[in-house]
Design an enzyme around this catalytic site. Structure first.
Site, PDB file in Angstrom:
ATOM      1  N   ASP A  56      -2.361   6.369 -14.293  1.00  0.00           N
ATOM      2  CA  ASP A  56      -3.452   5.735 -14.224  1.00  0.00           C
ATOM      3  C   ASP A  56      -3.709   5.526 -12.452  1.00  0.00           C
ATOM      4  O   ASP A  56      -2.874   5.494 -11.792  1.00  0.00           O
ATOM      5  CB  ASP A  56      -3.281   4.349 -14.840  1.00  0.00           C
ATOM      6  N   MET A  57      -4.835   5.359 -12.191  1.00  0.00           N
ATOM      7  CA  MET A  57      -5.359   4.965 -10.852  1.00  0.00           C
ATOM      8  C   MET A  57      -4.489   3.835 -10.250  1.00  0.00           C
ATOM      9  O   MET A  57      -4.020   4.080  -9.144  1.00  0.00           O
ATOM     10  CB  MET A  57      -6.863   4.723 -10.594  1.00  0.00           C
TER      11      MET A  57
END
Length: 212
Positions: A56-57
């Site tokens: 995930d970012m």
């Protein structure tokens, strides 16, 4: 030569591993303003590097690329067949009453609110996370946990921790406002990955120091 802003954890003719910082996309997003990502930076140095999995970012840590289609295929198969051991570190709100535990809650995309995921016992895919308390904060407000995902569903660790009442600090999607405000970033880090080397050699263990 190293990709800009990405510490290299491993590099050979088959595999590249980097330490992705929080706030960086793993692969390009939609639109030119979201083109910068770990994959594009790695490919600027190794044009044959192909993404194998994603973080995930907001999540930092070990991110792996296969060099060429065959290495990518072998590494992707290892992930799909659960021959990869993953260890994450997280800071969660509160302190679990038990020292260890397992969360088994099926997950599915919350489609009207994507990219959010949700627990759904009728349509969700089986999802399992093992957790262990490493260190509770002295004031009991938070705890450092080791998280071992047996499955690899999108946002699995984040949803599972929220579901048992201990959301990850700094999680903009699943934490309540007061827990989100405790950190400017998501306190989730992919600290260790052990996987079979695509050249058929012995298992390779990759580690990225935890920044929190």
């Amino acid at each position: 030569m190293s990709p800009a802003g990405l510490p290299v954890l491993w590099a050979d003719e088959q595999l590249i591993a980097v330490d992705k910082p929080a706030g960086m996309l793993s692969v390009p997003g939609r639109g030119p303003e979201r083109a910068d990502c770990a994959a594009s930076r790695v490919q600027a140095v190794w044009p044959d590097a192909l993404i194998v999995h994603r973080l995930d970012m907001g999540t930092s840590g070990v991110l792996v690329f296969g060099r060429g289609p065959e290495a990518q295929r072998r590494l992707s198969a290892a992930f799909a067949e659960r021959r990869v051991d993953k260890r994450y570190l997280a800071i969660v709100a509160g302190v679990p009453t038990a020292h260890t535990g397992t969360v088994e809650l099926p997950l599915i995309c919350d489609w009207p609110n994507r990219p959010r995921q949700m627990v759904d016992f009728e349509r969700g895919k089986p999802s399992t996370t093992h957790w262990r308390v490493l260190q509770p904060a002295a004031d009991g407000a938070t705890a450092r946990l080791e998280l071992i995902p047996f499955t690899g569903r999108s946002h699995q660790l984040r949803v599972h921790m929220q579901a048992i009442g201990h959301p990850i600090v700094g999680d903009e999607l699943y934490a309540p406002a007061e827990v989100l405000a405790m950190s400017p970033r998501l306190l989730l880090h992919a600290e260790c990955l052990t996987l079979p080397h695509p050249a058929g050699e012995s298992a390779l263990t990759l580690r990225a120091p935890c920044p929190f």
